[in-house]
Design a protein around this motif. Structure first.
Motif, PDB file in Angstrom:
ATOM      1  N   ARG A 219       0.833  -1.208   0.000  1.00 49.72           N
ATOM      2  CA  ARG A 219       0.000   0.000   0.000  1.00 49.72           C
ATOM      3  C   ARG A 219       0.868   1.259   0.000  1.00 49.72           C
ATOM      4  N   PRO A 220       0.566   2.237  -0.844  1.00 47.88           N
ATOM      5  CA  PRO A 220       1.342   3.497  -0.830  1.00 47.88           C
ATOM      6  C   PRO A 220       1.236   4.232   0.504  1.00 47.88           C
ATOM      7  N   THR A 221       0.160   3.969   1.261  1.00 44.99           N
ATOM      8  CA  THR A 221      -0.031   4.649   2.545  1.00 44.99           C
ATOM      9  C   THR A 221       0.650   3.917   3.702  1.00 44.99           C
ATOM     10  N   HIS A 222       1.410   2.868   3.397  1.00 44.93           N
ATOM     11  CA  HIS A 222       2.131   2.180   4.459  1.00 44.93           C
ATOM     12  C   HIS A 222       3.048   3.179   5.171  1.00 44.93           C
ATOM     13  N   PRO A 223       3.087   3.188   6.512  1.00 44.00           N
ATOM     14  CA  PRO A 223       3.862   4.210   7.247  1.00 44.00           C
ATOM     15  C   PRO A 223       5.319   4.337   6.809  1.00 44.00           C
ATOM     16  N   LEU A 224       5.972   3.217   6.537  1.00 43.31           N
ATOM     17  CA  LEU A 224       7.383   3.288   6.163  1.00 43.31           C
ATOM     18  C   LEU A 224       7.555   3.909   4.776  1.00 43.31           C
ATOM     19  N   TYR A 236      12.146   7.722  -3.248  1.00 38.07           N
ATOM     20  CA  TYR A 236      10.822   7.113  -3.400  1.00 38.07           C
ATOM     21  C   TYR A 236      10.482   6.924  -4.881  1.00 38.07           C
ATOM     22  N   HIS A 237      10.750   7.935  -5.690  1.00 33.80           N
ATOM     23  CA  HIS A 237      10.496   7.833  -7.125  1.00 33.80           C
ATOM     24  C   HIS A 237      11.363   6.740  -7.746  1.00 33.80           C
ATOM     25  N   HIS A 238      12.614   6.707  -7.340  1.00 40.85           N
ATOM     26  CA  HIS A 238      13.520   5.657  -7.822  1.00 40.85           C
ATOM     27  C   HIS A 238      12.995   4.270  -7.442  1.00 40.85           C
ATOM     28  N   THR A 239      12.462   4.145  -6.216  1.00 44.78           N
ATOM     29  CA  THR A 239      11.927   2.873  -5.731  1.00 44.78           C
ATOM     30  C   THR A 239      10.744   2.414  -6.580  1.00 44.78           C
ATOM     31  N   LEU A 240       9.876   3.352  -6.925  1.00 41.51           N
ATOM     32  CA  LEU A 240       8.722   3.004  -7.768  1.00 41.51           C
ATOM     33  C   LEU A 240       9.171   2.481  -9.127  1.00 41.51           C
ATOM     34  N   MET A 241      10.164   3.119  -9.724  1.00 42.71           N
ATOM     35  CA  MET A 241      10.661   2.680 -11.022  1.00 42.71           C
ATOM     36  C   MET A 241      11.264   1.282 -10.932  1.00 42.71           C
ATOM     37  N   VAL A 242      12.064   1.045  -9.887  1.00 39.75           N
ATOM     38  CA  VAL A 242      12.683  -0.274  -9.707  1.00 39.75           C
ATOM     39  C   VAL A 242      11.607  -1.331  -9.476  1.00 39.75           C
ATOM     40  N   ALA A 243      10.588  -0.999  -8.676  1.00 43.96           N
ATOM     41  CA  ALA A 243       9.519  -1.949  -8.382  1.00 43.96           C
ATOM     42  C   ALA A 243       8.760  -2.331  -9.647  1.00 43.96           C
ATOM     43  N   ASN A 244       8.466  -1.346 -10.510  1.00 44.45           N
ATOM     44  CA  ASN A 244       7.758  -1.625 -11.761  1.00 44.45           C
ATOM     45  C   ASN A 244       8.586  -2.517 -12.681  1.00 44.45           C
ATOM     46  N   LEU A 259       5.662 -10.580  -4.649  1.00 40.67           N
ATOM     47  CA  LEU A 259       6.765 -10.618  -3.679  1.00 40.67           C
ATOM     48  C   LEU A 259       7.943  -9.787  -4.178  1.00 40.67           C
ATOM     49  N   THR A 260       8.230  -9.879  -5.473  1.00 39.34           N
ATOM     50  CA  THR A 260       9.328  -9.102  -6.065  1.00 39.34           C
ATOM     51  C   THR A 260       9.055  -7.609  -5.961  1.00 39.34           C
ATOM     52  N   ARG A 261       7.821  -7.217  -6.237  1.00 36.80           N
ATOM     53  CA  ARG A 261       7.469  -5.785  -6.184  1.00 36.80           C
ATOM     54  C   ARG A 261       7.609  -5.249  -4.757  1.00 36.80           C
ATOM     55  N   VAL A 262       7.107  -6.008  -3.789  1.00 40.34           N
ATOM     56  CA  VAL A 262       7.182  -5.552  -2.396  1.00 40.34           C
ATOM     57  C   VAL A 262       8.636  -5.449  -1.944  1.00 40.34           C
ATOM     58  N   GLY A 263       9.461  -6.417  -2.311  1.00 40.74           N
ATOM     59  CA  GLY A 263      10.872  -6.356  -1.956  1.00 40.74           C
ATOM     60  C   GLY A 263      11.555  -5.133  -2.548  1.00 40.74           C
ATOM     61  N   ALA A 264      11.211  -4.813  -3.809  1.00 43.62           N
ATOM     62  CA  ALA A 264      11.812  -3.640  -4.459  1.00 43.62           C
ATOM     63  C   ALA A 264      11.329  -2.339  -3.814  1.00 43.62           C
ATOM     64  N   MET A 265      10.060  -2.340  -3.358  1.00 42.39           N
ATOM     65  CA  MET A 265       9.528  -1.120  -2.741  1.00 42.39           C
ATOM     66  C   MET A 265      10.274  -0.746  -1.469  1.00 42.39           C
ATOM     67  N   PHE A 266      10.799  -1.753  -0.773  1.00 42.78           N
ATOM     68  CA  PHE A 266      11.427  -1.482   0.518  1.00 42.78           C
ATOM     69  C   PHE A 266      12.958  -1.588   0.467  1.00 42.78           C
ATOM     70  N   ASP A 268      15.264   0.374  -0.471  1.00 49.95           N
ATOM     71  CA  ASP A 268      16.072   1.581  -0.205  1.00 49.95           C
ATOM     72  C   ASP A 268      15.540   2.424   0.946  1.00 49.95           C
ATOM     73  N   VAL A 269      14.722   1.823   1.820  1.00 49.48           N
ATOM     74  CA  VAL A 269      14.114   2.646   2.877  1.00 49.48           C
ATOM     75  C   VAL A 269      15.158   3.207   3.850  1.00 49.48           C
ATOM     76  N   GLY A 270      16.319   2.569   3.943  1.00 54.31           N
ATOM     77  CA  GLY A 270      17.362   3.068   4.840  1.00 54.31           C
ATOM     78  C   GLY A 270      17.867   4.439   4.455  1.00 54.31           C
ATOM     79  N   LYS A 271      17.677   4.828   3.198  1.00 53.52           N
ATOM     80  CA  LYS A 271      18.137   6.149   2.762  1.00 53.52           C
ATOM     81  C   LYS A 271      17.363   7.281   3.429  1.00 53.52           C
ATOM     82  N   ALA A 272      16.201   6.971   4.018  1.00 53.70           N
ATOM     83  CA  ALA A 272      15.417   8.015   4.674  1.00 53.70           C
ATOM     84  C   ALA A 272      16.115   8.547   5.918  1.00 53.70           C
ATOM     85  N   LEU A 273      17.084   7.811   6.458  1.00 54.22           N
ATOM     86  CA  LEU A 273      17.817   8.274   7.640  1.00 54.22           C
ATOM     87  C   LEU A 273      18.717   9.469   7.315  1.00 54.22           C
ATOM     88  N   ASN A 274      19.359   9.428   6.138  1.00 55.26           N
ATOM     89  CA  ASN A 274      20.227  10.528   5.696  1.00 55.26           C
ATOM     90  C   ASN A 274      20.002  10.755   4.193  1.00 55.26           C
TER      91      ASN A 274
END
Length: 287
Positions: A219-224, A236-244, A259-266, A268-274
């Motif tokens: 879900r796009p509204t997932h908190p993370l 985030y935009h890069h993540t969407l492209m990779v997921a597609n 499963l592949t799409r969900v893995g790609a969506m998450f 790069d979430v560590g980049k949100a720290l810096n």
């Protein structure tokens, strides 16, 4: 002992009948044969499942649960056996453990239910056909309506089996035939509903990542993901492209696209720290 006394003992449930050792032996041989066949299949085609006691216990629990329900509603009944949602077992095993194991479980269940129905070939075929169609039609579940569409297919094959066995003899009256067809239609909806509920409960109890959980994560509204969007919009935009791209590639090679799409969506979430450490989040011209 007079006949009147025997009747009185029967009415009071005090008469003890003789143990039919032949029946006991036959049932025991049947149970052992079914267990051996399932064991051989697991050893030959699902060796990784043998090393996972939790999933093995889940399979045993599902089989025993459906056999107990069948024992309660199938023997010496006319309409109730056709309401037995055997296809729910096939659908649950398909989405939780795999289609091969679902087909094997369906064949074993069909044989055992046929014995419970006094050797009824109609009942054996009814259970086997419904379970096989459910397994082949369901596949990977990427939308919730897949359950109900599969239930519709199960209802149709159930009706076809009833007509195939009842029409040639002409022994079933029209009202009785319509009743059985109605039971077959209800069976399809009941199987789909039980599968959907069981899918959610069993997946959480046995810590199995289900399609419903993956859909929740996507879900796009997932908190993370929402946090990534606000803190690192470029990532985030890069993540969407990779997921597609990853999803399309998975579909082409027959992999699990969701499963592949969900893995790609998450990924790069560590980049949100810096976020400013990464070029896609830096303002143009700033190093």
């Amino acid at each position: 002992v007079s006949q009147l006394q025997i009747e009185a003992l029967d009415q009071l449930s005090l008469r003890q009948s003789r143990i039919g050792w032949g029946d006991v032996g036959g049932r025991l041989i049947l149970a052992v044969s079914a267990a051996v066949l399932m064991g051989l299949y697991l050893w030959r085609f699902e060796p990784e499942l043998v090393a996972r006691p939790r999933k093995l216990f889940l399979l045993l629990l599902l089989l025993l649960s459906f056999l107990i329900v069948a024992k309660l509603i199938v023997p010496n009944r006319t309409v109730l056996p056709f309401l037995f949602p055997a296809a729910a077992l096939a659908m649950l095993v398909t989405v939780l453990l795999g289609p091969g194991l679902a087909l094997t479980s369906t064949v074993l269940l069909a044989g055992l239910v046929g014995v419970m129905a006094n050797g009824s070939m109609e009942m054996t075929t009814y259970v086997a056909a419904g379970g096989m169609v459910a397994t082949l039609a369901l596949g990977r579940v990427e939308r919730l309506n897949a359950f109900f569409l599969t239930g519709l297919y199960v209802a149709l094959i159930n009706m076809a089996i009833i007509l195939a066995f009842r029409l040639p003899g002409g022994s079933t009256d029209p009202i009785g035939l319509l009743t059985l067809i109605g039971a077959a239609a209800i069976n399809g909806g009941l199987s789909a509903s039980l599968t959907l509920g069981g899918f959610f409960i069993v997946g959480n109890l046995f810590d199995i990542t289900t399609t419903l959980q993956l859909l929740e994560l996507a879900r796009p509204t997932h908190p993370l993901l929402n946090d990534l969007l606000h803190k690192a919009p470029g990532t985030y935009h890069h993540t969407l492209m990779v997921a597609n791209l990853a999803e399309q590639g998975a579909e082409l090679i027959g992999a699990d696209a969701l499963l592949t799409r969900v893995g790609a969506m998450f990924h790069d979430v560590g980049k949100a720290l810096n976020p400013m450490y990464f070029i896609e989040n830096q303002p143009q011209g700033e190093m």
